[in-house]
Scaffold this active site. Structure first.
Site, mmCIF file in Angstrom:
data_model
loop_
_atom_site.group_PDB
_atom_site.id
_atom_site.type_symbol
_atom_site.label_atom_id
_atom_site.label_comp_id
_atom_site.label_asym_id
_atom_site.label_seq_id
_atom_site.Cartn_x
_atom_site.Cartn_y
_atom_site.Cartn_z
ATOM 1 N N HIS A 1 0.841 -1.198 0.000
ATOM 2 C CA HIS A 1 0.000 0.000 0.000
ATOM 3 C C HIS A 1 0.874 1.245 0.000
ATOM 4 C CE1 HIS A 1 -3.488 -2.487 0.887
ATOM 5 N NE2 HIS A 1 -4.259 -1.411 0.864
ATOM 6 N N HIS B 1 0.266 -3.456 9.205
ATOM 7 C CA HIS B 1 1.712 -3.339 9.012
ATOM 8 C C HIS B 1 2.372 -2.682 10.210
ATOM 9 C CE1 HIS B 1 2.100 -4.652 4.837
ATOM 10 N NE2 HIS B 1 0.982 -3.995 4.579
#
Length: 407
Positions: free
Chosen positions: A179, A226
């Protein structure tokens, strides 16, 4: 330095960021009205929210080779993963809805819904020159990011203490954040490509790209997908790749739209990369996602070659951006809606035909979820489907715009 890396890889900074932004794991003591958000909560005979099941990812408990990775996604302080079945906590409490919606929307800016809208919109409404560069950089960076994940095999943050807001991404590894890579690549490539065409304050463009990529990166920490290190490394890798490839943009662009070998290259090379993707001992959606990206990019590349006259669709001299009028906005929205609707139809038709043909060839049922995960079916099925979408977006949709006089 080693201590700094360990701290950035730890789950605690992620949990602290979530708490600071008003996101907490649900407890029996929390009872604020309107604050509770529960995802996958079990009731009756259903599974409790904190458990993992292979069927969440379309797998089969009796088929290890198609089983998603067990929830070994807990990045503990010593760096070792945890195999606890309680890792995936899907009950949480939101105490600050501003951050919740801000980061939920920001996270969507790094997902497929953004790619299939922003990239075609740029090609149809802003400039094919810019669209080509975005698609090339996007495919290169995303492939490197996806492969790196499955080579490094670094786990995602631990839950608890981290709250996980997404289910599908749990079956993937964490390092680096794709991302963050995609948002950094697309935003800064867009600014650098448009600065050669339109007159505007370059500093404002850089600021916008920085804000966009930062929000997407922070959203991956907020959603618990993350660690801080994943996001930082992802952004740095993509920034480095943009800087390294920028001097080659014009050469690659000219080669892509003029070389007679372009169609063969755009099909053969991505297919080889898909079939030689790193093998895992469980099913992960990263290979399917990578095939989707490469298929769409391959179809777009062939479309660029077919539309080689589009190289003249931009001015080499700087021009001021046109004044935005109601008529211009309406035209852009019309072209976008017509194009997207057309692509949705193409996707459904090709997807159904390709899957049925491959399942018939290999004599398996179309309704068998395991069959769709077999490499010999998944790779050509995904590649053909999204190749058709990329080709349609660059060739058929512009023709449709001309027929409908949406120019």
């Amino acid at each position: 330095m080693a201590r700094l890396v360990r701290s950035l890889r730890d789950s605690e900074p992620v949990a602290r960021f979530q708490r600071h932004c008003g996101l907490f794991p649900a407890t029996s003591e929390v009872g604020e009205r309107g604050a509770r958000r529960a995802v996958g909560v079990g009731n009756g005979g259903s599974r409790p929210s904190g458990t993992w099941d292979v069927r969440d990812f379309g797998g089969d408990a009796a088929s290890p080779e198609h089983r998603p990775r067990p929830p070994a996604d807990c990045a503990t302080r010593n760096g070792s993963p945890s195999n606890s079945r309680k890792d995936h906590l899907h009950e949480y409490v939101v105490k600050n809805y501003f951050y919740y919606y801000l980061f939920t929307i920001s996270a969507a800016m790094g997902q497929e819904v953004f790619y299939i809208t922003f990239l075609p919109f740029t090609y149809w409404n802003i400039n094919p020159y810019v669209g080509r560069r975005l698609i090339i950089m996007w495919s290169v960076v995303m492939y490197i990011g996806q492969v790196t994940k499955d080579l490094l095999k670094w786990p995602r943050p631990c839950s608890p203490p981290v709250v996980k807001l997404e289910k599908r991404a749990i079956a993937e590894y964490g390092m680096p954040s794709t991302h963050a890579m995609a948002s950094t690549t697309i935003s800064f490539t867009f600014v650098i490509a448009t600065m050669n065409i339109y007159k505007y304050h370059f500093e404002l463009g850089l600021m916008g790209a920085f804000v966009f990529s930062t929000l997407v990166g922070l959203s991956r920490i907020y959603t618990g997908m993350h660690t801080v290190l994943d996001v930082i490394v992802g952004s740095l890798i993509s920034g480095l790749l943009v800087a390294l490839m920028y001097p080659t943009w014009d050469f690659l662009d000219h080669l892509m739209i003029t070389s007679p070998w372009c169609p063969i290259f755009c099909i053969v090379v991505p297919l080889l990369l898909c079939y030689n993707y790193p093998k895992l001992d469980y099913y992960s959606p990263t290979k399917a996602d990578t095939t989707t990206i490469l298929g769409a990019s391959a179809g777009s590349g062939v479309g660029f070659w077919i539309n080689n006259h589009s190289v003249t669709n931009y001015s080499a001299e700087l021009v001021s951006p046109p004044s935005i009028t109601a008529e211009m906005v309406l035209m852009a929205l019309s072209k976008f809606l017509v194009g997207i609707c057309f692509l949705v139809v193409i996707r459904q038709i090709i997807k159904s035909m390709a899957l049925r043909a491959l399942c018939s060839w290999y004599k398996v049922s179309v309704d068998d979820p395991i069959a769709g995960h077999r490499t010999e079916i998944e790779v050509p099925y995904k590649f053909i489907t999204y190749f058709s979408i990329g080709l349609s977006a660059t060739v058929l949709v512009p023709l449709l715009h001309e027929v409908l006089r949406l120019n």
